[in-house]
Motif scaffolding. Structure first.
Motif, PDB file in Angstrom:
ATOM      1  N   GLN A  34      24.589  50.553  75.809  1.00 52.11           N
ATOM      2  CA  GLN A  34      23.475  51.485  75.610  1.00 52.11           C
ATOM      3  C   GLN A  34      23.939  52.848  75.103  1.00 52.11           C
TER       4      GLN A  34
ATOM      5  N   SER B  88      11.837  45.056  68.301  1.00 50.48           N
ATOM      6  CA  SER B  88      12.023  45.073  69.755  1.00 50.48           C
ATOM      7  C   SER B  88      13.231  44.256  70.177  1.00 50.48           C
ATOM      8  N   GLY B  89      13.838  43.545  69.243  1.00 48.70           N
ATOM      9  CA  GLY B  89      15.098  42.866  69.546  1.00 48.70           C
ATOM     10  C   GLY B  89      14.955  41.487  70.143  1.00 48.70           C
ATOM     11  N   CYS B  90      13.816  40.809  69.903  1.00 50.79           N
ATOM     12  CA  CYS B  90      13.676  39.470  70.480  1.00 50.79           C
ATOM     13  C   CYS B  90      13.260  38.448  69.425  1.00 50.79           C
TER      14      CYS B  90
ATOM     15  N   TYR C 202      20.055  44.627  60.751  1.00 52.62           N
ATOM     16  CA  TYR C 202      19.317  44.261  61.962  1.00 52.62           C
ATOM     17  C   TYR C 202      19.734  45.161  63.120  1.00 52.62           C
TER      18      TYR C 202
ATOM     19  N   GLN D 184      17.587  47.968  65.300  1.00 51.65           N
ATOM     20  CA  GLN D 184      17.510  48.001  66.765  1.00 51.65           C
ATOM     21  C   GLN D 184      17.856  49.381  67.309  1.00 51.65           C
TER      22      GLN D 184
ATOM     23  N   SER E   8      15.389  52.125  66.404  1.00 53.02           N
ATOM     24  CA  SER E   8      14.174  51.938  67.188  1.00 53.02           C
ATOM     25  C   SER E   8      14.368  52.482  68.603  1.00 53.02           C
ATOM     26  N   ARG E   9      15.518  52.202  69.184  1.00 58.45           N
ATOM     27  CA  ARG E   9      15.787  52.678  70.540  1.00 58.45           C
ATOM     28  C   ARG E   9      16.004  54.187  70.574  1.00 58.45           C
TER      29      ARG E   9
ATOM     30  N   PHE F 142      11.698  46.894  74.794  1.00 57.77           N
ATOM     31  CA  PHE F 142      12.885  46.537  74.016  1.00 57.77           C
ATOM     32  C   PHE F 142      13.602  45.404  74.720  1.00 57.77           C
ATOM     33  N   PHE F 143      14.273  44.584  73.918  1.00 52.52           N
ATOM     34  CA  PHE F 143      14.996  43.449  74.475  1.00 52.52           C
ATOM     35  C   PHE F 143      16.442  43.469  74.005  1.00 52.52           C
ATOM     36  N   SER F 144      17.334  42.989  74.859  1.00 49.11           N
ATOM     37  CA  SER F 144      18.733  42.796  74.468  1.00 49.11           C
ATOM     38  C   SER F 144      19.071  41.323  74.609  1.00 49.11           C
TER      39      SER F 144
ATOM     40  N   GLU G  92      14.185  45.451  78.459  1.00 47.69           N
ATOM     41  CA  GLU G  92      14.551  46.777  78.953  1.00 47.69           C
ATOM     42  C   GLU G  92      13.297  47.630  78.913  1.00 47.69           C
TER      43      GLU G  92
END
Lengths: 572, 393
Positions: free
Chosen positions: B315, A297-299, B339, B343, B346-347, A346-348, A342
């Motif tokens: 994005q 999830s990016g965190c 990594y 990400q 996954s998105r 999901f996280f940025s 987001e």
């Protein structure tokens, strides 16, 4: 020879220790050091050389109303040292009762909270739903659950409740993860550390910092798993971490934790900040188990995939998109990380884009929270700092042992400005800070801070001027045994200003913030709507609520005024 | 005897006659063939030499000398495989002292590096203090793409000759190749102490210090180097990067631009300029610089990673995926690219690929940790290598 350096190196670059730049900011707010006047005379015990990692990590703070008088009281944890560890009486933690006049009285001895041992952190909750806030203290060695007797005294019920954890525990957080109405307890554990088997100071790669011998760890030392205690509803708990999938089989170095419903599905997820490794985001599967999705999830790590040494933790909606974001404080040479949520959980990592990262690189960050210190309706961030190695003062690397506070003002456009220098000398003084708790200790409508420092006294910082903008302070009371309604999500709408907050136990760094929710409202003179989503999922709405007041919202029973008078320190 | 006397007197024609006469008198006189073999070898007549040694070999089955010379002659004519066959035919108890040394060279020449390493380890077993053998072993390990083993061999050599600047420098280079920056710094500092005037040591020490995140310290040496060699583009490049890491963006730009003026093909300068732009929030210029790098070197892993991160922040996950995948192809051992791929997948909803990349990320991170652990045990104690361990090819 081609020097190949990628993002990692950039992000770990060492900045010279520059004084903060003067930025435009909320110049009407000052944080004033009122420690002396407050009567808080506590001193945290530490060994000056910090030869062992265990001597560098303590210092929790709690702001909670133990006597139900509507005013926040202060609890400060204290630690032992390797040399004094043989007797818990060698170190005294302290409870201070708020006298409602800007002063506090030491009530430790009567309370029975003075000697929990080598204390680290604290989390509070009314675990048995009797209307009185109980206390869980994490320690090196056995933790303690103290039941609030309602008469100013506490009883150690650790064994009876079954929440002992003899490992080195750090952050703890209460929350009702299975929506059964009882608050459960998560405990993060750090290093598998044994006083009888001390790592030798300065020996080995992980006991060096820039070529100078320092304490060992956490890298190079074995980690400890985490605990989850399920509240059985009868005053006892059952340890279920393995069954639930949150036991941390890899033994990461757990630091801070928060229960939070990040995806808004009505079930509490769990975020754990780990030192020197990926952080965990446990998504609640709604069946008593969790999936760890931090990396995907990016965190879990920095934007370039680098593991960080995470310490403190705050969760809040800084950009008013209705989604909760995560902020983590980290070790020096890294940067404090803001994960913007987001869609789809999901996280940025927007730390650099939000301008939070750059200034934070030389600091070791600890306690933090999203606080709206100037009540403009947008949450800001405060971070307290202090290195772990006193020895850094002997080498010229642009990093100091004692470090100042960072205060980031939310610029309402996704970025922050660091404004500590504009908000009082108390913020630029250097200290070796660890835990801090945030809350309105003088009930004057703005957020104050209490910080626990190693090698010195704690600091009580009173916010002066924050209440020049409008605000509302909301205390939630649940209908079931989760009396504080931990996990309730409250949305406050005032014209175009829409804010969301959750009621948390734990967080910051091994500390407990005021569980009342404080909303700044800028110049808005009326709240159009307060919407509460209670932990069990029921929603209640309240319209046309006046500003600048303390209110209590009790599940199913409506909204009422809590406190109508300000303290004598009110400076509005 | 007369023939040998003439050889000593350099009267080679007469010597040849004497040897041939002896053979006419006794066609099974093996030593005469051997002597003729040496004589023809000395007079640069390899075919005649070979023929005589071959005849001698048939007559002297217990003597390795003719076979050894046959092998040498075959090697001289680049028939390495045949030479190896001949050498391997020498019985164990008849092998001369330099047998393994020659065999290792033949294997090296034949491109058989595992066998070469085996042979060199046998040489080392006989001469454990042979620095040249350890250096050869290190080189062979590098040929086998085993930089860690190469580093260990050279560490043994450094232990034997701790005050050899060049050996220290080689060890430092290998240390950096193994991402053991601290070891590289220690070795180069020592080399520089022994030979303070070596420019190459200054530059290397600066780069090694950058690798260990000692940016401020690196500046001292890189400034010194650039003052001494202002026209060396690589020095300007390193100094520019060091200044960037110290957040002196203006100074960094000045040296990186000077680097490009001196050597427009040194594309790492573009990459570093791109990183300056990236961190200062100037994504447009960052993208331009990274693109410049990739246009010139399509497998520049770091620039591809940087481009991917820009796309990801915008994005543009599909474009980001392509960049990250290309970066991973160029350097699959870099944790951060896996990594980022996790990400992005996954998105994009490809959870299987995301989990696969997550696994690769974990594996790469683990290798980083292992390298740290290796470094932890021994600056300058590479002697800890257990030579009894068999090679793993």
């Amino acid at each position: 020879m081609k020097p190949v350096f990628t993002l990692a190196a950039i992000l770990t670059a060492v900045l010279p220790y520059l004084p903060p730049k003067t930025q435009a900011g909320p110049e009407f707010v000052r944080f004033v050091d009122v420690t002396q006047a407050s009567g808080v005379r506590f001193k945290h015990n530490t060994a000056p050389e910090k030869k062992y990692i265990v001597e560098s990590m303590s210092g929790g703070v709690a702001l909670f109303d133990y006597d139900n008088d509507g005013w926040l009281d202060i609890y400060l944890t204290n630690s032992l040292t390797v040399d004094t560890a043989n007797d818990a009486k060698n170190s005294r933690s302290a409870l201070y009762r708020n006298n409602r006049d800007g002063t506090f009285t030491d009530v430790t001895d009567r309370s029975g909270l003075g000697y929990p041992g080598w204390a680290m952190g604290i989390a509070t909750a009314d675990y048995d739903g009797d209307g009185w806030i109980d206390v869980y203290i994490t320690c090196l060695g056995p933790n303690h659950l103290y039941h609030n007797n309602g008469d100013g005294t506490f009883t150690d019920v650790t064994q009876k409740a079954g929440v002992d954890d003899t490992r080195w525990s750090t952050g703890a957080a209460f929350g009702d993860y299975d929506n059964d109405g009882n608050v459960d307890l998560f405990v993060a554990n750090y290093v598998d550390f044994r006083i009888k088997d001390l790592p030798e100071f300065g020996k080995g790669k992980f006991c060096q910092f820039r070529g100078v011998p320092v304490q060992c760890g956490p890298r190079g030392l074995p980690g400890a798993g985490d605990s989850l205690f399920h509240n059985n509803g009868d005053g006892t708990f059952t340890e279920v971490s393995k069954k639930a999938g949150v036991s941390d089989l890899d033994g990461r170095f757990g630091m801070s934790a928060l229960w939070t419903d990040l995806d808004g599905d009505g079930w509490m997820d769990l975020y754990v900040a780990n030192d020197s490794g990926p952080n965990f985001l446990y998504k609640n599967n709604r069946n008593g188990t969790f999936n760890e999705i931090g990396l995907l999830s990016g965190c879990a790590v920095g934007e370039d995939g680098n593991e960080q040494g995470s310490m403190g933790l705050a969760i809040g909606d800084y950009n008013h998109d209705g989604l909760l974001d995560i902020f983590v404080t980290n070790f020096s040479d890294e940067y404090n990380t803001l994960y913007r949520q987001e869609k789809g959980m999901f996280f940025s990592d927007v730390s650099f884009a939000s301008k939070l990262a750059q200034v934070s690189i030389p600091y070791v960050g600890w306690a933090t929270d999203f606080i709206d210190f100037d009540n403009d309706g947008w949450v800001d961030l405060m971070v307290v700092n202090g290195h772990v190695y006193p020895q850094v003062d002997n080498i010229s690397v642009g990093i100091t042992y004692a470090q100042r506070i960072l205060l980031f003002h939310n610029e309402h456009n996704g970025t922050f400005s660091e404004v500590a220098a504009n908000c009082g000398d108390a913020l630029t003084a250097r200290r070796v800070s660890r835990g801090a708790a945030f809350g309105d200790i003088d009930n004057d409508g703005d957020v104050d801070v209490v910080i626990n420092n190693l090698d010195g006294s704690p600091v009580v910082l009173r916010n002066e001027g924050g209440n020049k903008n409008n605000w509302i302070n909301i205390k939630t009371i649940g209908s079931k045994r989760n009396r504080e309604a931990l996990g309730a999500q409250v949305t406050v709408k005032a014209d175009d200003l829409v804010q969301v907050k959750e009621v948390y136990s734990g967080g910051s760094y091994i500390s407990q913030n005021d569980t009342r929710l404080h909303f700044g409202l800028g110049k808005k003179t009326k709240i159009d709507l307060i919407e509460v989503r209670w932990p069990a999922g029921k929603t209640e709405a309240f319209r046309d609520v006046p500003v600048n007041q303390f209110v209590v919202i009790q599940e199913g029973k409506g909204l009422s005024k809590a406190i109508t008078t300000s303290s004598p320190q009110s400076n509005k | 005897m007369l023939g040998l006397l003439r050889v000593k007197q350099q009267r080679l024609k007469e010597a040849e006659s004497f040897f041939q006469s002896a053979i006419r008198l006794n066609p099974r006189l093996a030593n005469a063939y051997v002597n003729l073999g040496y004589l023809y070898k000395q007079t640069n007549q390899p075919e005649l030499s070979l023929r005589n040694f071959q005849t001698a070999a048939t007559l002297l089955s217990n003597n390795s000398e003719p076979l050894f010379n046959i092998a040498l002659l075959l090697a001289d004519s680049r028939q390495f495989d045949k030479a190896i066959q001949v050498l391997e035919a020498i019985r164990i108890n008849a092998r001369p002292d330099d047998y393994w040394d020659l065999l290792s060279r033949l294997y090296l020449s034949a491109g058989n590096f595992p066998k070469a390493e085996d042979s060199l380890r046998k040489v080392l077993a006989r001469k454990p203090d042979s620095i040249s053998t350890l250096r050869q072993l290190s080189g062979v390990a590098l040929k086998l793409n085993e930089p860690q083993r190469a580093w260990q061999y050279l560490g043994d050599a450094v232990r034997l000759a701790p005050n050899s600047p060049d050996l220290l420098y080689e060890f430092a280079q290998l240390s950096l190749r193994n991402n053991l920056g601290q070891e590289a710094v220690i070795a180069t500092r020592k080399a520089l102490f022994l030979e303070p005037d070596r420019h190459d040591f200054l530059l290397f020490l600066g780069n090694a210090l950058l690798n260990t995140a000692s940016f401020h310290d690196a500046l001292t040496y890189l400034n010194q180097y650039v003052r001494l060699k202002p026209d060396d583009a690589s020095g300007q490049l390193s100094l520019g990067w060091a200044l960037y890491l110290e957040k002196d963006f203006d100074g960094a730009r000045k040296h990186l631009e000077e680097c490009l003026r001196l050597s427009p093909d040194l594309i790492d300068a573009y990459y570093h300029l791109g990183m300056i732009a990236y961190e200062t929030g100037d994504r447009t210029h960052a993208r331009d610089f990274f693109t410049k790098v990739v246009d010139r070197k399509s497998d520049h892993a770091s620039a591809l990673l940087g481009l991917g991160m820009i796309y990801s922040s915008e994005q543009q996950y599909e474009r980001a995926r392509l960049s990250f995948e290309a970066s991973a192809r160029a350097n699959g051992d870099e944790p951060k690219v896996h990594y980022q791929l996790a990400q992005v997948y996954s998105r994009l909803g490809n959870q299987d690929a995301a989990r696969r990349e997550q696994g690769l990320y974990a594996g790469a991170q683990k290798r980083v940790e292992e390298r740290k652990k290796l470094s932890q045990s021994l600056p300058f104690s590479a002697a800890a290598i257990d030579r009894s361990k068999p090679n793993q090819h």
